[in-house]
Design a protein around this motif. Sequence first.
Motif, PDB file in Angstrom:
ATOM      1  N   HIS A  73     100.005 110.563  25.873  1.00 22.73           N
ATOM      2  CA  HIS A  73      99.350 109.371  26.618  1.00 22.73           C
ATOM      3  C   HIS A  73     100.648 108.366  26.598  1.00 22.73           C
ATOM      4  N   LYS A  74     100.549 107.333  27.761  1.00 24.53           N
ATOM      5  CA  LYS A  74     101.720 106.379  27.868  1.00 24.53           C
ATOM      6  C   LYS A  74     101.776 105.462  26.925  1.00 24.53           C
ATOM      7  N   PHE A  75     100.616 105.107  26.265  1.00 23.16           N
ATOM      8  CA  PHE A  75     100.554 104.152  25.048  1.00 23.16           C
ATOM      9  C   PHE A  75     101.265 104.617  24.074  1.00 23.16           C
ATOM     10  N   TYR A  76     100.783 106.019  23.716  1.00 28.42           N
ATOM     11  CA  TYR A  76     101.485 106.512  22.398  1.00 28.42           C
ATOM     12  C   TYR A  76     102.962 106.593  22.828  1.00 28.42           C
ATOM     13  N   GLN A  77     103.661 106.889  23.966  1.00 30.75           N
ATOM     14  CA  GLN A  77     105.015 106.935  24.083  1.00 30.75           C
ATOM     15  C   GLN A  77     105.768 105.685  23.977  1.00 30.75           C
ATOM     16  N   ARG A  78     104.840 104.657  24.626  1.00 32.87           N
ATOM     17  CA  ARG A  78     105.342 103.312  24.603  1.00 32.87           C
ATOM     18  C   ARG A  78     105.654 102.835  23.188  1.00 32.87           C
ATOM     19  N   ALA A  79     104.747 102.908  22.392  1.00 34.18           N
ATOM     20  CA  ALA A  79     104.788 102.796  21.066  1.00 34.18           C
ATOM     21  C   ALA A  79     105.853 103.606  20.166  1.00 34.18           C
ATOM     22  N   PHE A  80     106.048 104.816  20.585  1.00 32.77           N
ATOM     23  CA  PHE A  80     107.264 105.877  19.942  1.00 32.77           C
ATOM     24  C   PHE A  80     108.392 105.187  20.575  1.00 32.77           C
ATOM     25  N   CYS A  81     108.544 104.742  21.474  1.00 27.14           N
ATOM     26  CA  CYS A  81     109.936 104.300  22.114  1.00 27.14           C
ATOM     27  C   CYS A  81     110.189 102.976  21.293  1.00 27.14           C
ATOM     28  N   GLY A  82     109.212 102.036  21.382  1.00 29.14           N
ATOM     29  CA  GLY A  82     109.456 100.659  20.470  1.00 29.14           C
ATOM     30  C   GLY A  82     109.902 101.051  19.263  1.00 29.14           C
ATOM     31  N   THR A  83     109.065 101.936  18.450  1.00 33.21           N
ATOM     32  CA  THR A  83     109.554 102.172  17.019  1.00 33.21           C
ATOM     33  C   THR A  83     110.963 102.753  17.002  1.00 33.21           C
ATOM     34  N   ILE A  84     111.210 103.873  17.734  1.00 37.95           N
ATOM     35  CA  ILE A  84     112.702 104.258  17.601  1.00 37.95           C
ATOM     36  C   ILE A  84     113.620 103.304  17.989  1.00 37.95           C
ATOM     37  N   LYS A  85     113.499 102.596  18.905  1.00 34.02           N
ATOM     38  CA  LYS A  85     114.540 101.605  19.403  1.00 34.02           C
ATOM     39  C   LYS A  85     114.734 100.542  17.883  1.00 34.02           C
TER      40      LYS A  85
END
Length: 346
Positions: free
Chosen positions: A9-21
């Motif tokens: 889901h795009k919201f999970y991927q957005r959260a994933f990217c923010g956390t990794i960054k």
Amino acid sequence: TVQDSQFTHKFYQRAFCGTIKTFLHLLDHPEDISLPPPEVIHNNHTDTQTNPSTSNSSSTSSSSSSSSSSSSSGSSTSTGSEIETVDNNEDNDENENDNNNSNNEQIDQDPKGEKLLQLDYLHECSTLCDSISYYLSYCQPETLILYIEVMLRLNKFSQAMRCISISKQVYPSNYEFITSIVRFTLLWNRYIENSTNNPNYYQEIVDIINTELATQLSNDTIDSYITNHISNYNNSTNSKSFQYFLSLVQSLYLLHKESVKGSSSSGKGIDNTNSKYLEFINELIINLNDLNQYRGFDINVAKSSYEFITLNLSEQLSNHFKSKVKQIYNNADFLKSEYELSLLSI
């Protein structure tokens, strides 16, 4: 399945990217990690302990208020309604308990971020990447690029190459993966050179990675690979996008750093060393206003690219870039905004 839809889901991927960054930033910039002194962290507790008069006065006021309320309730209570009053009080107590429980559940257990700062950031990134490793073909480009970066930092080159291969299959015309391929090539070559006597990979795996890497580079050297992309970018009439420009600049900077590696220069001073890569970057920035696609160019992209260029390149190149960004905003009517330009501080 539910799990598939969750991780893709795009919201999970957005959260994933923010956390990794966030984790990668803390890993690369440990100077940003600073815990406040204990007396500041426990300021609330020390205040109540060092000022007993305050707590006593508050308790006195609360007791006086409770006595006044009880007296008023006693005067207003009529005979025959004691049972109703007791029932109402019990209901109110239950509601208060429920409210207290809900409030307890919403309390931030790490309001100061102390536990967060004590984590192993690379391990946390690895754990997050494991959660999406089976769903890479459904992920967005930014997610895949960050996944590749984490795998490279862990020296997991086979997983990184697997992700690069999937990315190029799913997004064959996306130029954002150029930097990832260049970074992979540089780190892989360095790893092989340093582990020739005692390789951690079986030779069969090394051969597979080399074969796949040659495919990604179109059987060219890394310099030829970048030169061909620069030529394609300059001669293109349809695909001269900002993402393409930024990927080439970042890739050329990586190659420039590798070419002057071991010199006495460090930090931004390294950019004073003449190299063909910096000449390419200068040419790309000068012609930046020739973009024919503004796909994905917004205030966040402009700010992040500006930060990259000002931190890593010379002041002259930074000034060139600032003037070109202004031209982009003036040429693209749908992006024209004095407010956004003011946010860029350019």
